[in-house]
Design a protein around this motif. Structure first.
Motif, PDB file in Angstrom:
ATOM      1  N   ALA A 158      -5.392  -9.009 -12.494  1.00  0.00           N
ATOM      2  CA  ALA A 158      -4.953  -8.241 -13.628  1.00  0.00           C
ATOM      3  C   ALA A 158      -6.233  -7.337 -13.891  1.00  0.00           C
ATOM      4  N   VAL A 159      -7.708  -7.986 -13.670  1.00  0.00           N
ATOM      5  CA  VAL A 159      -8.725  -7.188 -13.809  1.00  0.00           C
ATOM      6  C   VAL A 159      -8.706  -5.742 -13.129  1.00  0.00           C
ATOM      7  N   GLU A 160      -8.402  -5.910 -11.677  1.00  0.00           N
ATOM      8  CA  GLU A 160      -8.327  -5.010 -10.807  1.00  0.00           C
ATOM      9  C   GLU A 160      -7.401  -3.792 -11.028  1.00  0.00           C
ATOM     10  N   LEU A 161      -6.218  -4.280 -11.407  1.00  0.00           N
ATOM     11  CA  LEU A 161      -5.203  -3.426 -12.053  1.00  0.00           C
ATOM     12  C   LEU A 161      -5.528  -2.453 -13.172  1.00  0.00           C
ATOM     13  N   ALA A 162      -6.252  -2.981 -14.295  1.00  0.00           N
ATOM     14  CA  ALA A 162      -6.615  -2.362 -15.387  1.00  0.00           C
ATOM     15  C   ALA A 162      -7.855  -1.290 -14.886  1.00  0.00           C
ATOM     16  N   ALA A 163      -8.690  -1.805 -14.085  1.00  0.00           N
ATOM     17  CA  ALA A 163      -9.525  -0.637 -13.314  1.00  0.00           C
ATOM     18  C   ALA A 163      -8.996   0.296 -12.512  1.00  0.00           C
ATOM     19  N   ALA A 164      -7.972   0.246 -11.918  1.00  0.00           N
ATOM     20  CA  ALA A 164      -7.152   0.977 -11.093  1.00  0.00           C
ATOM     21  C   ALA A 164      -6.562   1.942 -11.979  1.00  0.00           C
ATOM     22  N   GLU A 165      -5.938   1.620 -12.979  1.00  0.00           N
ATOM     23  CA  GLU A 165      -5.295   2.317 -14.016  1.00  0.00           C
ATOM     24  C   GLU A 165      -6.036   3.081 -14.820  1.00  0.00           C
ATOM     25  N   ALA A 233      -8.581  20.509  -4.723  1.00  0.00           N
ATOM     26  CA  ALA A 233      -7.966  19.794  -3.603  1.00  0.00           C
ATOM     27  C   ALA A 233      -8.441  18.191  -3.587  1.00  0.00           C
ATOM     28  N   ARG A 234     -10.040  18.192  -4.348  1.00  0.00           N
ATOM     29  CA  ARG A 234     -10.904  16.929  -4.377  1.00  0.00           C
ATOM     30  C   ARG A 234     -10.047  16.089  -5.714  1.00  0.00           C
ATOM     31  N   ALA A 235      -9.678  17.010  -6.596  1.00  0.00           N
ATOM     32  CA  ALA A 235      -9.054  16.146  -7.701  1.00  0.00           C
ATOM     33  C   ALA A 235      -7.764  15.661  -7.405  1.00  0.00           C
ATOM     34  N   ASP A 236      -6.868  16.583  -6.549  1.00  0.00           N
ATOM     35  CA  ASP A 236      -5.748  16.076  -6.232  1.00  0.00           C
ATOM     36  C   ASP A 236      -5.878  14.760  -5.395  1.00  0.00           C
ATOM     37  N   GLU A 237      -6.725  14.740  -4.476  1.00  0.00           N
ATOM     38  CA  GLU A 237      -7.017  13.681  -3.552  1.00  0.00           C
ATOM     39  C   GLU A 237      -7.133  12.302  -4.281  1.00  0.00           C
ATOM     40  N   ALA A 238      -8.217  12.618  -5.402  1.00  0.00           N
ATOM     41  CA  ALA A 238      -8.448  11.540  -6.055  1.00  0.00           C
ATOM     42  C   ALA A 238      -7.389  10.769  -6.960  1.00  0.00           C
ATOM     43  N   VAL A 239      -6.729  11.576  -7.267  1.00  0.00           N
ATOM     44  CA  VAL A 239      -5.349  11.284  -7.943  1.00  0.00           C
ATOM     45  C   VAL A 239      -4.424  10.475  -7.034  1.00  0.00           C
ATOM     46  N   ALA A 240      -4.207  11.051  -5.809  1.00  0.00           N
ATOM     47  CA  ALA A 240      -3.352  10.636  -4.945  1.00  0.00           C
ATOM     48  C   ALA A 240      -3.903   8.898  -4.624  1.00  0.00           C
ATOM     49  N   THR A 241      -5.190   8.852  -4.351  1.00  0.00           N
ATOM     50  CA  THR A 241      -5.972   7.681  -3.891  1.00  0.00           C
ATOM     51  C   THR A 241      -5.859   6.780  -5.329  1.00  0.00           C
ATOM     52  N   ALA A 242      -6.032   7.177  -6.253  1.00  0.00           N
ATOM     53  CA  ALA A 242      -5.971   6.189  -7.572  1.00  0.00           C
ATOM     54  C   ALA A 242      -4.655   5.725  -7.833  1.00  0.00           C
ATOM     55  N   ARG A 243      -3.462   6.599  -7.501  1.00  0.00           N
ATOM     56  CA  ARG A 243      -2.324   6.179  -7.863  1.00  0.00           C
ATOM     57  C   ARG A 243      -1.607   5.112  -6.719  1.00  0.00           C
ATOM     58  N   SER A 244      -1.975   5.426  -5.381  1.00  0.00           N
ATOM     59  CA  SER A 244      -1.745   4.545  -4.461  1.00  0.00           C
ATOM     60  C   SER A 244      -2.194   2.961  -4.747  1.00  0.00           C
ATOM     61  N   ARG A 245      -3.355   3.030  -5.340  1.00  0.00           N
ATOM     62  CA  ARG A 245      -4.129   1.665  -5.531  1.00  0.00           C
ATOM     63  C   ARG A 245      -3.335   0.993  -6.549  1.00  0.00           C
ATOM     64  N   VAL A 246      -2.946   1.943  -7.663  1.00  0.00           N
ATOM     65  CA  VAL A 246      -2.206   1.250  -8.847  1.00  0.00           C
ATOM     66  C   VAL A 246      -0.677   0.985  -8.181  1.00  0.00           C
ATOM     67  N   GLU A 247      -0.246   1.730  -7.415  1.00  0.00           N
ATOM     68  CA  GLU A 247       1.225   1.041  -7.097  1.00  0.00           C
ATOM     69  C   GLU A 247       0.955  -0.130  -6.268  1.00  0.00           C
ATOM     70  N   VAL A 248       0.107  -0.311  -5.288  1.00  0.00           N
ATOM     71  CA  VAL A 248      -0.116  -1.545  -4.774  1.00  0.00           C
ATOM     72  C   VAL A 248      -0.370  -2.907  -5.544  1.00  0.00           C
ATOM     73  N   LEU A 249      -1.132  -2.556  -6.564  1.00  0.00           N
ATOM     74  CA  LEU A 249      -1.229  -3.597  -7.407  1.00  0.00           C
ATOM     75  C   LEU A 249      -0.411  -3.953  -8.532  1.00  0.00           C
ATOM     76  N   GLN A 250       0.456  -2.742  -8.830  1.00  0.00           N
ATOM     77  CA  GLN A 250       1.382  -3.141  -9.929  1.00  0.00           C
ATOM     78  C   GLN A 250       2.622  -4.270  -9.416  1.00  0.00           C
ATOM     79  N   GLN A 251       3.355  -4.710 -10.039  1.00  0.00           N
ATOM     80  CA  GLN A 251       4.354  -5.570  -9.930  1.00  0.00           C
ATOM     81  C   GLN A 251       5.409  -4.701  -9.560  1.00  0.00           C
TER      82      GLN A 251
END
Length: 469
Positions: A158-165, A233-251
């Motif tokens: 839960a802490v990891e998901l909050a941090a990822a979001e 490009a760096r901003a897009d990559e950062a968003v894609a990385t953060a979103r993939s982590r949220v998708e893995v952590l989210q139910q």
């Protein structure tokens, strides 16, 4: 111990333990037919140790009991007894509580609590995971070790998901800022280019100076554009990385169509039901109960009490010896192997076969609601994991225009990963039809709001019905 304990023809508990030869020597010695060498090798404590091992997992059997005569849960207990019989230094257990009743699950839990050697257990049993020292989770992001039990793991997740979001929100803010700066830079360049064009049109500046300014502007503009593109490009990559982590952590989440089942409609009525595979020894005796409206019933009881037999009687796969069954035509049965799916066909083809009136778009939309999108619908069913298989089965049976009024499930959480269990729980919570579920997974039954229980295997060998709540 493997997840499935097979039962080849002629195999016994002794063969599972690997002690057939040793038992033969012992029996010849007891009958006076053993050689001197065999007498020297005879293990006089063997039979007692086998009995103790079987008693430890609450299995009433002996070494010569045929594995084919045991239920799936009883074979799992025998496999567990065989795994610890030789007192190994290290145990590897693959889903040891699958197919086990509560008594069997308690036996596994006691084993883990008392085991002094090393142990790795692959399990999605949340009760069992409350008795381990650490959890290693495997996801698309890799393997991560969490110290502590299931409760500690969930709190950390839960802490990891909050941090990822939080990271995703920050990355999206930086992305929007980069896009804004890129637009502003482009607008400034357009204004500069327009100003230069106007000066050139007036003809009041030497040609050589105009060329130098143009070259300088192009060089500056090109450099600025490349810098802006790198930042974007760096901003897009950062968003894609953060979103993939949220998708893995989210139910996961699944949305089901509504059945519209009225509260007063009886979808199942069982009266004085008696039946089983052996007419002389029916597992089900004089059972009566009904399901009215969107009730949620669990069929519980020890292994071998007849839970799956009862489902087969209700579904018409087994003829009753006595009594009657009245069942709504609008029902579906999903067993733990999802056997109605064609293993050689794709998920999409299975959906079309079972929902022939649905259009291509409707099929794909329904499957997307069960998290099968785009290319995922083209997966062959035989290649799916247990969790994907159950989701595919639920999609095919519940994703049509009109879902069934009664859903019958046989051990639905066996072989499922925890994300899939969470997704199925959420889906069944939202299901507005009636539920009849066979399961030993108490957290699952609590999560889907079971409000009545049919208890099989009572001392009187009759079925008891819990009162309506």
């Amino acid at each position: 111990m493997r997840q499935e304990v097979s039962a080849p023809a002629g195999s016994t508990i002794a063969s599972l333990f690997g002690i057939e030869a040793a038992l033969d020597v012992l029996h010849r010695a007891q009958e006076g037919h053993a050689t001197l060498d065999e007498l020297a090798e005879a293990d006089w404590t063997l039979e007692e140790r086998v009995r103790d091992a079987l008693a430890h997992v609450n299995l009433e059997a002996d070494a010569w009991t045929s594995l084919a005569a045991l239920s799936g849960g009883q074979r799992t207990r025998a496999g567990l007894a065989a795994a610890v019989f030789s007192k190994p230094d290290f145990l590897l257990l693959d889903e040891p509580t699958n197919n086990l009743d509560q008594e069997g699950r308690d036996a596994v839990r006691r084993l883990i609590e008392s085991w002094k050697g090393g142990l790795i257990v692959v399990s999605h049993d949340r009760d069992l995971l409350e008795h381990v020292d650490a959890i290693v989770e495997m996801t698309a992001l890799g393997a991560t070790r969490y110290g502590g039990t299931w409760s500690h793991y969930r709190a950390r997740k839960a802490v990891e998901l909050a941090a990822a979001e939080h990271d995703l929100a920050h990355a999206q803010k930086q992305q929007a800022l980069a896009e804004k700066k890129a637009r502003e830079a482009a607008e400034r360049q357009i204004r500069r280019d327009a100003g230069g064009a106007r000066k050139a049109a007036k003809g009041d500046m030497p040609r050589i100076l105009l060329g130098a300014r143009k070259n300088a502007a192009e060089a500056s503009g090109g450099s600025g554009k490349r810098l802006t593109e790198r930042i974007s490009a760096r901003a897009d990559e950062a968003v894609a990385t953060a979103r993939s982590r949220v998708e893995v952590l989210q139910q996961l989440s699944i949305v089901l169509p509504r059945t519209g089942l009225p509260a007063g409609r009886t979808v199942l009525s069982v009266a004085d039901l008696t039946g089983g595979y052996d007419p002389s020894r029916p597992l089900i005796r004089c059972l009566s109960f009904s399901v009215t409206g969107p009730e949620r019933l669990a069929i519980v009881g020890p292994n071998g009490a007849g839970k799956t037999t009862l489902l087969k009687l209700i579904a018409g796969d087994l003829a009753p010896a006595g009594g009657s069954i009245k069942l709504t035509p609008s029902y579906t049965v999903i067993d733990q192997h999802v056997s109605f799916l064609d293993q050689d066909a794709t998920i999409l083809d299975n959906f079309k076969r079972l929902n022939s009136a649905a259009t291509e778009n409707a099929c794909r939309a329904a499957l997307a609601g069960f998290l099968f999108r785009a290319e995922a619908t083209s997966q062959q069913v035989g290649t799916l994991s247990g969790g994907q298989m159950l989701r595919a089965g639920l999609a095919c049976r519940l994703g049509g225009e009109k879902p069934p009024e009664l859903l019958i499930l046989d051990e639905p959480t066996n072989h499922l990963d925890l994300d899939s269990v969470n997704a199925i729980e959420a889906a069944l919570q939202a299901y507005d039809g009636a539920l009849l579920v066979v399961s030993h997974d108490e957290p699952f039954l609590a999560a889907i709001s079971i409000n009545r229980r049919i208890v099989l295997g009572s001392p009187e060998d009759v079925c008891l019905e819990a009162p309506r709540s």
